[in-house]
Design an enzyme around this catalytic site. Structure first.
Site, PDB file in Angstrom:
ATOM      1  N   SER A   1       0.843  -1.200   0.000  1.00 37.93           N
ATOM      2  CA  SER A   1       0.000   0.000   0.000  1.00 37.93           C
ATOM      3  C   SER A   1       0.875   1.246   0.000  1.00 37.93           C
ATOM      4  CB  SER A   1      -0.905   0.009   1.227  1.00 37.93           C
ATOM      5  OG  SER A   1      -1.445   1.300   1.378  1.00 37.93           O
TER       6      SER A   1
ATOM      7  N   MET B   1     -12.008  -5.711   4.492  1.00 43.22           N
ATOM      8  CA  MET B   1     -11.187  -4.773   5.284  1.00 43.22           C
ATOM      9  C   MET B   1     -10.933  -5.367   6.668  1.00 43.22           C
ATOM     10  SD  MET B   1     -10.423  -2.134   3.427  1.00 43.22           S
ATOM     11  CE  MET B   1      -9.589  -1.248   4.752  1.00 43.22           C
TER      12      MET B   1
ATOM     13  N   ASP C   1      -6.981  -6.206   3.860  1.00 41.16           N
ATOM     14  CA  ASP C   1      -6.323  -4.900   3.883  1.00 41.16           C
ATOM     15  C   ASP C   1      -6.432  -4.279   5.273  1.00 41.16           C
ATOM     16  OD1 ASP C   1      -5.360  -2.369   3.369  1.00 41.16           O
ATOM     17  OD2 ASP C   1      -6.966  -1.788   1.992  1.00 41.16           O
TER      18      ASP C   1
ATOM     19  N   HIS D   1      -7.786   1.142  -4.767  1.00 40.57           N
ATOM     20  CA  HIS D   1      -8.789   0.982  -3.714  1.00 40.57           C
ATOM     21  C   HIS D   1      -9.479   2.327  -3.498  1.00 40.57           C
ATOM     22  CE1 HIS D   1      -9.540   0.010   0.853  1.00 40.57           C
ATOM     23  NE2 HIS D   1     -10.665   0.092   0.158  1.00 40.57           N
TER      24      HIS D   1
ATOM     25  N   ASP E   1      -4.249   3.667  -2.542  1.00 37.85           N
ATOM     26  CA  ASP E   1      -5.368   4.057  -1.679  1.00 37.85           C
ATOM     27  C   ASP E   1      -5.854   5.456  -2.019  1.00 37.85           C
ATOM     28  OD1 ASP E   1      -5.969   1.921   0.226  1.00 37.85           O
ATOM     29  OD2 ASP E   1      -3.882   2.163   0.843  1.00 37.85           O
TER      30      ASP E   1
ATOM     31  N   MET F   1      -8.582   8.293  -1.181  1.00 36.60           N
ATOM     32  CA  MET F   1      -9.518   8.734  -0.131  1.00 36.60           C
ATOM     33  C   MET F   1      -9.982  10.157  -0.423  1.00 36.60           C
ATOM     34  SD  MET F   1      -7.564   7.347   3.248  1.00 36.60           S
ATOM     35  CE  MET F   1      -6.715   5.773   3.287  1.00 36.60           C
TER      36      MET F   1
ATOM     37  N   MET G   1     -11.760   4.637  -1.740  1.00 40.29           N
ATOM     38  CA  MET G   1     -12.509   4.895  -0.504  1.00 40.29           C
ATOM     39  C   MET G   1     -13.137   6.269  -0.679  1.00 40.29           C
ATOM     40  SD  MET G   1      -9.685   3.345   2.100  1.00 40.29           S
ATOM     41  CE  MET G   1      -8.437   3.483   0.845  1.00 40.29           C
TER      42      MET G   1
ATOM     43  N   HIS H   1      -0.924  -1.391  -4.481  1.00 40.88           N
ATOM     44  CA  HIS H   1      -2.189  -0.950  -3.886  1.00 40.88           C
ATOM     45  C   HIS H   1      -2.214   0.572  -3.758  1.00 40.88           C
ATOM     46  CE1 HIS H   1      -5.815  -1.888  -1.491  1.00 40.88           C
ATOM     47  NE2 HIS H   1      -5.461  -0.882  -0.708  1.00 40.88           N
TER      48      HIS H   1
HETATM   49  C1  DX5 Z   1      -6.520   1.791   5.068  1.00 41.30           C
HETATM   50  C2  DX5 Z   1      -5.988   1.440   3.705  1.00 41.30           C
HETATM   51  C3  DX5 Z   1      -4.916   0.459   3.725  1.00 41.30           C
HETATM   52  C4  DX5 Z   1      -3.690   0.880   4.511  1.00 41.30           C
HETATM   53  C5  DX5 Z   1      -3.118  -0.328   5.149  1.00 41.30           C
HETATM   54  O1  DX5 Z   1      -7.691   2.469   4.960  1.00 41.30           O
HETATM   55  O2  DX5 Z   1      -7.028   0.935   2.874  1.00 41.30           O
HETATM   56  O3  DX5 Z   1      -4.546   0.041   2.417  1.00 41.30           O
HETATM   57  O4  DX5 Z   1      -2.706   1.509   3.761  1.00 41.30           O
HETATM   58  O5  DX5 Z   1      -2.055   0.048   5.941  1.00 41.30           O
HETATM   59  P1  DX5 Z   1      -1.436  -0.908   7.056  1.00 41.30           P
HETATM   60  O6  DX5 Z   1      -0.860  -2.086   6.314  1.00 41.30           O
HETATM   61  O7  DX5 Z   1      -0.418  -0.047   7.682  1.00 41.30           O
HETATM   62  O8  DX5 Z   1      -2.550  -1.305   7.974  1.00 41.30           O
HETATM   63 ZN    ZN Z   2      -6.445  -0.046   0.950  1.00 34.87          ZN
END
Ligand code: DX5
Ligand code: ZN
Length: 222
Positions: free
Chosen positions: A7, A136, A174, A65, A34, A36, A67, A32
């Site tokens: 990630s 998740m 994740d 991903h 992320d 947001m 979000m 990955h």
């Molecule tokens: C959280 C993200 C994850 C995050 C995981 O909302 O979707 O992908 O980066 O990070 P770790 O591995 O540190 O929990």
């Molecule tokens: Zn993620």
């Protein structure tokens, strides 16, 4: 097949290109990304323009991903920006069927994610069209949180369902994945492992990646 998806939430954003290249050299099967929006989750990261810029530095497929509250609005942008897999949440405001169809139409692979409090049954009506289900294992929004082992029941349930229907779908976990929790998730039937802080924070990323794969392969129950 076991896949590790680092990630980039935990990477040094000022050196993203190098961070990606480094993870490719360590043997990452996916990257990955992320995304947001500060609305669906209480944090903001990056959008399609950044995704497009970093895409040229690695040939590892992008596991995006989303979000965000309205994924359907942005599917096309992320596909054009190089997303190979687009994962969105059942809890978002977009119509699930329409969003899946749009992802397919744009040439990416659709994946559906559920937050910890959401029943896994929410993904069942769409399984036939999906390439991956994401369970998740933390509340989405931030890296570095603790793995929620109580989510493994969902992983087992979805693995059973996929096997029963004979579907070639990946199960991704994740949140809080490290050298210990990866075995727990693999034993429950997960085969794609997102790791942010544990992997990017490791002293030796290559060694940690190899250990993750070895542990996941050993514990995996498919
Ligand atoms: C959280 C993200 C994850 C995050 C995981 O909302 O979707 O992908 O980066 O990070 P770790 O591995 O540190 O929990
Ligand atoms: Zn993620």
């Amino acid at each position: 097949m076991i896949k590790i998806s680092p990630s980039i939430l935990s990477c040094d954003y000022g050196r993203m290109a190098d961070e990606l290249k480094g993870m490719e050299q360590c043997g990452a099967e996916l990257m990955h990304i992320d995304v947001m929006d500060g609305h669906f989750v209480p944090n903001i990261t990056l959008g399609a323009p950044v995704c497009k810029c970093i895409k040229k530095y690695t040939s590892v497929p992008f596991d995006v991903h989303l979000m965000i509250s309205e994924p359907l609005k942005y599917v096309e942008d992320f596909c054009k920006a190089g997303a190979d897999i687009i994962c969105f949440h059942t809890e978002s405001e977009s119509d699930i069927e329409k969003t899946i169809d749009k992802i397919i139409e744009c040439g990416a692979k659709p994946a559906l994610a559920v937050k910890p409090k959401t029943d896994i049954d929410a993904v069942l009506p769409y399984l036939e069209k999906l390439s991956m289900v994401l369970v998740m294992t933390v509340e989405p929004g931030f890296g570095g949180q603790s793995f929620m082992a109580d989510q493994m029941e969902k992983v087992r349930k979805i693995r059973d369902e996929i096997n029963k229907r004979g579907l070639p779908i990946d199960i991704e976990v994740d949140g809080g994945i490290n050298g210990e929790t990866i075995s727990i998730a693999a034993a429950a039937g997960a085969n794609v492992f997102v790791s942010g802080s544990a992997l990017f924070g490791a002293k030796d990323r290559k060694k940690t990646m190899d250990e993750f794969k070895e542990k996941a392969n050993k514990a995996f129950v498919g």
